[in-house]
Design a protein around this motif. Structure first.
Motif, mmCIF file in Angstrom:
data_model
loop_
_atom_site.group_PDB
_atom_site.id
_atom_site.type_symbol
_atom_site.label_atom_id
_atom_site.label_comp_id
_atom_site.label_asym_id
_atom_site.label_seq_id
_atom_site.Cartn_x
_atom_site.Cartn_y
_atom_site.Cartn_z
ATOM 1 N N LYS A 174 0.841 -1.197 0.000
ATOM 2 C CA LYS A 174 0.000 0.000 0.000
ATOM 3 C C LYS A 174 0.880 1.253 0.000
ATOM 4 O O LYS A 174 2.074 1.193 0.297
ATOM 5 C CB LYS A 174 -0.912 -0.019 1.222
ATOM 6 C CG LYS A 174 -0.151 0.085 2.532
ATOM 7 C CD LYS A 174 -1.066 0.507 3.668
ATOM 8 C CE LYS A 174 -0.183 0.983 4.821
ATOM 9 N NZ LYS A 174 -0.824 1.410 5.997
ATOM 10 N N GLY B 214 2.188 0.634 11.843
ATOM 11 C CA GLY B 214 2.008 0.650 10.395
ATOM 12 C C GLY B 214 1.867 2.041 9.803
ATOM 13 O O GLY B 214 1.659 2.185 8.598
ATOM 14 N N GLY C 123 4.163 4.172 9.346
ATOM 15 C CA GLY C 123 5.299 4.446 8.456
ATOM 16 C C GLY C 123 6.513 5.029 9.162
ATOM 17 O O GLY C 123 7.423 5.541 8.502
ATOM 18 N N LYS C 124 6.567 4.927 10.481
ATOM 19 C CA LYS C 124 7.664 5.533 11.247
ATOM 20 C C LYS C 124 9.016 4.895 10.875
ATOM 21 O O LYS C 124 9.986 5.595 10.574
ATOM 22 C CB LYS C 124 7.394 5.385 12.754
ATOM 23 C CG LYS C 124 6.044 5.969 13.181
ATOM 24 C CD LYS C 124 5.762 5.774 14.655
ATOM 25 C CE LYS C 124 5.608 4.331 15.114
ATOM 26 N NZ LYS C 124 4.446 3.615 14.519
ATOM 27 N N THR C 125 9.053 3.574 10.908
ATOM 28 C CA THR C 125 10.296 2.875 10.562
ATOM 29 C C THR C 125 10.666 3.144 9.106
ATOM 30 O O THR C 125 11.835 3.396 8.788
ATOM 31 C CB THR C 125 10.125 1.357 10.808
ATOM 32 O OG1 THR C 125 9.894 1.148 12.204
ATOM 33 C CG2 THR C 125 11.355 0.576 10.382
ATOM 34 N N THR C 126 9.669 3.152 8.243
ATOM 35 C CA THR C 126 9.901 3.434 6.820
ATOM 36 C C THR C 126 10.552 4.806 6.644
ATOM 37 O O THR C 126 11.487 4.969 5.851
ATOM 38 C CB THR C 126 8.559 3.378 6.052
ATOM 39 O OG1 THR C 126 7.991 2.090 6.252
ATOM 40 C CG2 THR C 126 8.745 3.635 4.574
#
Ligand SMILES: Nc1ncnc2c1ncn2[C@@H]1O[C@H](COP(=O)(O)OP(=O)(O)O)[C@@H](O)[C@H]1O
Ligand SMILES: [Mg+2]
Length: 214
Positions: free
Chosen positions: A15, A38, A40-43
């Protein structure tokens, strides 16, 4: 120090994680980043380090646009990422080898590196751990060693991904003490509100591609 403009990113066949994200961090700022699982912090951390590449948008770090792999070599020397999972950070047989990896990679000699390892172990309360086998350490010990591998590179900025999840109070306090002592600019991802109160100056929430002050 970090300037992100209109960033778009999605995982292949996944997604959309970011659709027009904006964020900036100045030298000397200490920031907490929260947001749902999910979100998106790590991303975001992986995009800053160049481990992932955006679909569109601008990433400017240390006053320079960072686009291709070569641009991120310098970023990875000057910004230290402490991974969410310590096992992703620690891959050498022993603690001293793990801590030596960064300085050696930065071009320090064996001798200089040895001095750095000794100094960092001293600083972070890891004296006596040098010869220990990394994968046999407890979760909390691994966290401190993971921090030590980054402190050893003397980065200008730390990105720290959920450092205290699962740590007891004593280890959490130690982690925080070392971070504040050796970190001047950092972003910490955590859900631990108590920890954030003593660790950072501001807290942001990541939600639906927006980073807003809490
Ligand atoms: N390697 C991957 N491939 C596909 N989707 C991924 C991958 N890693 C993370 N995602 C998805 O991207 C979104 C953001 O993940 P992540 O950055 O890990 O969130 P957070 O750290 O905020 O919990 C989630 O929906 C997650 O499932
Ligand atoms: Mg995460």
């Amino acid at each position: 120090m970090i300037n992100i403009k209109e960033l778009y990113f999605s995982y292949p066949y996944g997604k959309k994680v970011f659709e027009g994200l904006n964020f900036s961090l100045k030298r000397g700022e200490t920031v907490g980043l929260t947001g749902a699982n999910g979100a998106g912090k790590t991303t975001l951390f992986h995009l800053i380090m160049g481990l992932l590449k955006p679909d569109a948008g601008e990433i400017e770090i240390f006053e320079k646009a960072r686009k291709v792999e070569r641009d991120f070599i310098e970023v990875r020397q000057r910004i230290g990422l402490v991974f969410q999972d310590s096992d992703d950070q620690l891959f050498c047989p022993t603690v001293e080898e793990d801590i030596a990896f960064g300085p050696l990679n930065l071009g320090k000699s064996q001798e200089e590196t040895k001095a750095v390892v000794g100094e960092v172990c001293e600083k972070l309360g890891l004296k006596g751990f040098e010869r220990k086998v990394t994968h046999r350490l407890s979760g909390g010990e691994k966290r401190l060693v993971a921090l030590a591998t980054i402190v050893a590179m003397n980065p200008e900025c730390f990105l720290i991904d959920e450092p205290v999840a699962g740590l007891d109070d004593v280890t959490t306090d130690r982690f925080l003490r070392y971070l504040k002592e050796y970190g001047n600019t950092y972003i910490i991802i955590t859900h631990d509100q108590e920890f954030l109160k003593s660790a950072v100056d501001k807290v942001y929430i990541l939600k639906g591609s927006k980073i807003i002050p809490r």
